[in-house]
Design a protein around this motif. Structure first.
Motif, PDB file in Angstrom:
ATOM      1  N   PHE A  17       0.814  -1.220   0.000  1.00  0.00           N
ATOM      2  CA  PHE A  17       0.000   0.000   0.000  1.00  0.00           C
ATOM      3  C   PHE A  17       0.844   1.265   0.000  1.00  0.00           C
ATOM      4  CE2 PHE A  17      -2.933  -3.120   1.996  1.00  0.00           C
ATOM      5  CZ  PHE A  17      -3.926  -3.082   1.024  1.00  0.00           C
ATOM      6  N   ARG A  28      -4.878   5.149  -1.608  1.00  0.00           N
ATOM      7  CA  ARG A  28      -4.573   4.293  -0.459  1.00  0.00           C
ATOM      8  C   ARG A  28      -5.624   4.448   0.631  1.00  0.00           C
ATOM      9  NH1 ARG A  28       1.027   4.272   3.221  1.00  0.00           N
ATOM     10  NH2 ARG A  28       0.348   2.606   4.639  1.00  0.00           N
ATOM     11  N   GLU A  69      -7.067   0.597   1.362  1.00  0.00           N
ATOM     12  CA  GLU A  69      -6.281  -0.200   2.313  1.00  0.00           C
ATOM     13  C   GLU A  69      -7.138  -0.751   3.443  1.00  0.00           C
ATOM     14  OE1 GLU A  69      -2.171   0.061   4.953  1.00  0.00           O
ATOM     15  OE2 GLU A  69      -3.084   1.918   4.220  1.00  0.00           O
ATOM     16  N   HIS A 108      -8.137  -4.788   4.231  1.00  0.00           N
ATOM     17  CA  HIS A 108      -7.804  -5.436   5.497  1.00  0.00           C
ATOM     18  C   HIS A 108      -9.060  -5.994   6.168  1.00  0.00           C
ATOM     19  CE1 HIS A 108      -3.753  -3.168   5.893  1.00  0.00           C
ATOM     20  NE2 HIS A 108      -3.538  -4.427   5.577  1.00  0.00           N
TER      21      HIS A 108
END
Length: 294
Positions: free
Chosen positions: A150, A158, A162, A166
């Motif tokens: 990332f 990002r 990101e 996750h």
């Protein structure tokens, strides 16, 4: 050459066919000359906001133009592995003892080659993960694979992708850094294991220790709820692959599996147990009917 010298031998060693190989594109799979000579002017410079990203990725008529520099990569992968959409939000399902594994392959390199350095200029793109994350939810084990970490994405992109990746994945794999290590990402709605990979280069001897040939293998033990990453590197003195004790003592690292996988496995075991009890009960009733007058 990649097929005959690397991919075929690896598949033979693990006893699998090419249909079980899952690949994602990186910055070396993009034809930079094609970017300079053939792409629209607006795609020859870095994109600066989410509207521009959506303009090229969310529109199914424009998206193929943005991905044209990967045309040779797509042709090779599609023919060799039969992988669908290898250059954009590629998907694969694989059966496992824990249920169905869902693999989502993302292209972080489609905007490579616009600057002297790609770092902090690349874009994954929210449109690329939108439908893929919904599809991942159906998997018992959810794995996201991408080439870049990332840190190489431009900030506005990002921030959009990101955290969501996750949250939506159990395992997130990437390369490019060539620094094999492991990190557990846990927090509200997140329980994810990130496993960056080493790299195998076109040369045996590394001028820089960073570029030592290396690779990882990961094993999941569903009964114990533990996973283990085995780190391997090329040992030039011994002329063979050896445990990577430079990265970690013993060359391997164990970690707890994401709780969702462990609880899902426990539920599946319970369902199998209940199903066995139901079958036994039904058989018992059948025997009673055969053996009793009343």
């Amino acid at each position: 050459a990649a097929q005959s010298l690397l991919l075929d031998p690896v598949l033979e060693a693990v006893g699998l066919g090419p249909e079980r190989l899952f690949m994602v594109p990186g910055n070396h799979d993009l034809d930079r000359v094609y970017v300079e000579d053939m792409l629209p002017v607006k795609l020859q410079s870095p994109l600066s906001n989410t509207d521009q990203v959506a303009h090229w990725l969310a529109d199914e008529a424009r998206r193929p133009r943005a991905l044209e520099p990967f045309r040779n990569y797509v042709a090779f992968i599609s023919d060799y592995t039969k992988q669908t959409d290898p250059a954009y939000a590629s998907r694969m399902k694989l059966p496992s003892p824990a249920g169905m594994v869902h693999l989502l392959g993302l292209n972080t390199a489609w905007m490579s080659g616009r600057e002297a350095s790609d770092e902090r200029t690349l874009i994954l793109g929210e449109p690329q993960i939108h439908d893929g994350l919904k599809w991942l939810e159906e998997g018992d084990i959810r794995i996201v694979v991408q080439h870049h970490p990332f840190e190489w994405l431009v900030d506005f992109d990002r921030h959009q992708v990101e955290h969501r990746l996750h949250q939506g994945s159990d395992f997130l794999l990437w390369g490019h850094e060539h620094s094999p290590r492991l990190r557990l990402v846990q927090g509200p709605g997140m329980d994810c294991v990130t496993v960056p990979a080493g790299a195998t280069y076109e040369r045996r001897r590394a001028d820089n220790p960073r570029y030592v040939n290396a690779y990882n293998m990961t094993s999941l033990d569903l009964d114990s709820g533990q996973g283990t990453v085995f780190f391997r590197r090329w040992g030039e003195t011994r002329a063979q692959w050896i445990a990577d004790t430079e990265t970690i003592d013993g060359g391997h690292y164990s970690f707890p599996l994401p709780k969702r996988i462990v609880s899902g496995q426990a539920e599946a075991t319970l369902r199998r147990s209940e199903s066995a009890a139901e079958r036994a009960g039904q058989r018992y009733r059948e025997l009673l009917l055969k053996s009793c007058d009343i």
